[in-house]
Design a protein around this motif. Sequence first.
Motif, PDB file in Angstrom:
ATOM      1  N   ARG A 178       0.860  -1.179   0.000  1.00 20.64           N
ATOM      2  CA  ARG A 178       0.000   0.000   0.000  1.00 20.64           C
ATOM      3  C   ARG A 178       0.897   1.230   0.000  1.00 20.64           C
ATOM      4  O   ARG A 178       1.669   1.443   0.932  1.00 20.64           O
ATOM      5  CB  ARG A 178      -0.920   0.006   1.213  1.00 20.64           C
ATOM      6  CG  ARG A 178      -1.943   1.149   1.191  1.00 20.64           C
ATOM      7  CD  ARG A 178      -2.811   1.107   2.439  1.00 20.64           C
ATOM      8  NE  ARG A 178      -3.581  -0.120   2.513  1.00 20.64           N
ATOM      9  CZ  ARG A 178      -4.720  -0.323   1.876  1.00 20.64           C
ATOM     10  NH1 ARG A 178      -5.239   0.626   1.112  1.00 20.64           N
ATOM     11  NH2 ARG A 178      -5.366  -1.473   1.998  1.00 20.64           N
ATOM     12  N   LEU A 179       0.804   2.043  -1.044  1.00 23.75           N
ATOM     13  CA  LEU A 179       1.711   3.164  -1.213  1.00 23.75           C
ATOM     14  C   LEU A 179       0.952   4.478  -1.330  1.00 23.75           C
ATOM     15  O   LEU A 179      -0.032   4.561  -2.061  1.00 23.75           O
ATOM     16  CB  LEU A 179       2.558   2.988  -2.479  1.00 23.75           C
ATOM     17  CG  LEU A 179       3.456   1.746  -2.564  1.00 23.75           C
ATOM     18  CD1 LEU A 179       4.117   1.689  -3.938  1.00 23.75           C
ATOM     19  CD2 LEU A 179       4.497   1.770  -1.466  1.00 23.75           C
ATOM     20  N   GLU A 180       1.424   5.474  -0.632  1.00 25.50           N
ATOM     21  CA  GLU A 180       0.977   6.842  -0.863  1.00 25.50           C
ATOM     22  C   GLU A 180       2.226   7.642  -1.210  1.00 25.50           C
ATOM     23  O   GLU A 180       3.088   7.878  -0.363  1.00 25.50           O
ATOM     24  CB  GLU A 180       0.296   7.445   0.355  1.00 25.50           C
ATOM     25  CG  GLU A 180      -0.226   8.854   0.077  1.00 25.50           C
ATOM     26  CD  GLU A 180      -1.072   9.421   1.199  1.00 25.50           C
ATOM     27  OE1 GLU A 180      -0.935  10.623   1.490  1.00 25.50           O
ATOM     28  OE2 GLU A 180      -1.868   8.654   1.775  1.00 25.50           O
ATOM     29  N   LEU A 181       2.334   8.023  -2.470  1.00 28.24           N
ATOM     30  CA  LEU A 181       3.550   8.642  -2.980  1.00 28.24           C
ATOM     31  C   LEU A 181       3.289  10.077  -3.414  1.00 28.24           C
ATOM     32  O   LEU A 181       2.216  10.408  -3.935  1.00 28.24           O
ATOM     33  CB  LEU A 181       4.085   7.831  -4.168  1.00 28.24           C
ATOM     34  CG  LEU A 181       4.481   6.386  -3.847  1.00 28.24           C
ATOM     35  CD1 LEU A 181       4.803   5.638  -5.135  1.00 28.24           C
ATOM     36  CD2 LEU A 181       5.660   6.348  -2.897  1.00 28.24           C
ATOM     37  N   ASP A 182       4.283  10.900  -3.208  1.00 28.51           N
ATOM     38  CA  ASP A 182       4.159  12.317  -3.531  1.00 28.51           C
ATOM     39  C   ASP A 182       3.848  12.525  -5.010  1.00 28.51           C
ATOM     40  O   ASP A 182       4.494  11.934  -5.885  1.00 28.51           O
ATOM     41  CB  ASP A 182       5.466  13.038  -3.178  1.00 28.51           C
ATOM     42  CG  ASP A 182       5.360  14.532  -3.388  1.00 28.51           C
ATOM     43  OD1 ASP A 182       4.940  15.224  -2.454  1.00 28.51           O
ATOM     44  OD2 ASP A 182       5.680  14.999  -4.496  1.00 28.51           O
ATOM     45  N   ASP A 183       2.862  13.372  -5.277  1.00 33.58           N
ATOM     46  CA  ASP A 183       2.488  13.699  -6.652  1.00 33.58           C
ATOM     47  C   ASP A 183       2.598  15.198  -6.897  1.00 33.58           C
ATOM     48  O   ASP A 183       1.852  15.769  -7.698  1.00 33.58           O
ATOM     49  CB  ASP A 183       1.060  13.224  -6.944  1.00 33.58           C
ATOM     50  CG  ASP A 183       0.739  13.220  -8.430  1.00 33.58           C
ATOM     51  OD1 ASP A 183       1.673  13.047  -9.240  1.00 33.58           O
ATOM     52  OD2 ASP A 183      -0.444  13.414  -8.786  1.00 33.58           O
ATOM     53  N   VAL A 184       3.519  15.845  -6.171  1.00 35.59           N
ATOM     54  CA  VAL A 184       3.727  17.287  -6.303  1.00 35.59           C
ATOM     55  C   VAL A 184       5.139  17.596  -6.791  1.00 35.59           C
ATOM     56  O   VAL A 184       5.332  18.315  -7.772  1.00 35.59           O
ATOM     57  CB  VAL A 184       3.464  18.000  -4.960  1.00 35.59           C
ATOM     58  CG1 VAL A 184       3.705  19.505  -5.112  1.00 35.59           C
ATOM     59  CG2 VAL A 184       2.052  17.733  -4.466  1.00 35.59           C
ATOM     60  N   CYS A 185       6.133  17.074  -6.114  1.00 38.42           N
ATOM     61  CA  CYS A 185       7.529  17.357  -6.458  1.00 38.42           C
ATOM     62  C   CYS A 185       7.933  16.600  -7.721  1.00 38.42           C
ATOM     63  O   CYS A 185       7.776  15.375  -7.800  1.00 38.42           O
ATOM     64  CB  CYS A 185       8.444  16.969  -5.306  1.00 38.42           C
ATOM     65  SG  CYS A 185       8.145  17.888  -3.778  1.00 38.42           S
ATOM     66  N   GLY A 247      -0.183  11.470  -3.093  1.00 37.73           N
ATOM     67  CA  GLY A 247      -0.109  12.219  -1.850  1.00 37.73           C
ATOM     68  C   GLY A 247       0.760  13.453  -2.002  1.00 37.73           C
ATOM     69  O   GLY A 247       1.117  13.857  -3.116  1.00 37.73           O
ATOM     70  N   GLU A 248       1.097  14.045  -0.871  1.00 39.10           N
ATOM     71  CA  GLU A 248       1.908  15.270  -0.864  1.00 39.10           C
ATOM     72  C   GLU A 248       3.012  15.174   0.176  1.00 39.10           C
ATOM     73  O   GLU A 248       3.488  16.196   0.691  1.00 39.10           O
ATOM     74  CB  GLU A 248       1.025  16.488  -0.569  1.00 39.10           C
ATOM     75  CG  GLU A 248      -0.098  16.705  -1.558  1.00 39.10           C
ATOM     76  CD  GLU A 248      -0.946  17.917  -1.207  1.00 39.10           C
ATOM     77  OE1 GLU A 248      -0.702  18.530  -0.143  1.00 39.10           O
ATOM     78  OE2 GLU A 248      -1.845  18.254  -2.001  1.00 39.10           O
ATOM     79  N   ALA A 249       3.464  13.968   0.475  1.00 38.26           N
ATOM     80  CA  ALA A 249       4.389  13.775   1.593  1.00 38.26           C
ATOM     81  C   ALA A 249       5.674  14.589   1.439  1.00 38.26           C
ATOM     82  O   ALA A 249       6.108  15.267   2.376  1.00 38.26           O
ATOM     83  CB  ALA A 249       4.725  12.294   1.739  1.00 38.26           C
ATOM     84  N   ASP A 250       6.306  14.522   0.268  1.00 35.18           N
ATOM     85  CA  ASP A 250       7.568  15.243   0.069  1.00 35.18           C
ATOM     86  C   ASP A 250       7.352  16.747   0.098  1.00 35.18           C
ATOM     87  O   ASP A 250       8.112  17.487   0.720  1.00 35.18           O
ATOM     88  CB  ASP A 250       8.224  14.836  -1.251  1.00 35.18           C
ATOM     89  CG  ASP A 250       8.743  13.405  -1.221  1.00 35.18           C
ATOM     90  OD1 ASP A 250       8.772  12.813  -0.123  1.00 35.18           O
ATOM     91  OD2 ASP A 250       9.121  12.888  -2.285  1.00 35.18           O
ATOM     92  N   ALA A 251       6.294  17.199  -0.592  1.00 31.15           N
ATOM     93  CA  ALA A 251       6.017  18.636  -0.646  1.00 31.15           C
ATOM     94  C   ALA A 251       5.667  19.176   0.732  1.00 31.15           C
ATOM     95  O   ALA A 251       6.057  20.287   1.104  1.00 31.15           O
ATOM     96  CB  ALA A 251       4.890  18.914  -1.628  1.00 31.15           C
ATOM     97  N   ALA A 252       4.930  18.384   1.512  1.00 31.06           N
ATOM     98  CA  ALA A 252       4.487  18.836   2.830  1.00 31.06           C
ATOM     99  C   ALA A 252       5.640  19.015   3.804  1.00 31.06           C
ATOM    100  O   ALA A 252       5.544  19.800   4.756  1.00 31.06           O
ATOM    101  CB  ALA A 252       3.472  17.854   3.407  1.00 31.06           C
TER     102      ALA A 252
END
Length: 299
Positions: A178-185, A247-252
């Motif tokens: 189960r993956l939530e990966l950044d879609d911003v950076c 997700g937005e993990a890296d951007a956040a």
Amino acid sequence: MRAVIFGASGLLGRSVLRAFADTNVTGAGFRRSNGLVRVDATSASDVERLLDRDRPDVVVNCVGERRPAAWASTPDQARGRNVDAARVITESARQRKARLLHISSDYVFDGKSAPYRPNDRPSPLNVYGRWKLLAEQVVLAACPDAAILRLPVLYGPAQFAAETNLTDIARQVSLGARLELDDVCVRYPTHVDEAAEVCRRLAEALLHGQCTASVIHWSAAQGFTKYRLALVVAHRFGLSDERIRAGEADAARGDRPLDCRLVCQGLPAAFGSVHRRPFRTEFPSVVEPWLLSPRPVES
């Protein structure tokens, strides 16, 4: 041409060593393996001993620590690989009149004003970017005629899945995690062999006095977020994407650049064309060995 490649055990270093295979080349790494000379690149005596022995025309510094986990768990060691090694190698090369090519990163930019040209003002967001910028400053202060090559995230034949972002993501996708990966950076994955060919061309340009720019950029043109990379892998190999979420993990976090697209300027006029490796053509052979593979995820 006689060359010494520091950091030759890493992803880029291994490829650079292959690109120099038709020269009188020595690969140096922190661990002795596959014919490499064991050298602690932060030790002046180690570096000087090797350069005195081999008397290279060109020195390529691929030493660095890019893993965020290492920045947090062993910051002194990580800083040493990114900054102290640059200082030691640069001063040793200058004293022996060897030309120097130093590898840097697009992380010297904050990602807010892409695209970036070589003379644009750096503004790093995280400790890794600050270390890479400090290393650039150390190199040019000690050796003004050195060449600094900034590169984006690289991918290529990995020795363990976590060695590159791409193979790490592909491994997780293939396991159905189960993956939530950044879609911003946005990142611009560039094949390591392409980057190594650029290093070889720059070394020759340095030796022939054809390299006039201190800072040079090289990058693939196509950008992806981590989420988009995961989808590309899943669709190419017929894997389920139902457990992959944007997700937005890296951007956040606030310390990851949003977009560091590099403008490839400053290349020598006599550089010639480099074999561009389209991502969608090259990535399948890179990630396939790690799909549902028993190989270790990390080393």
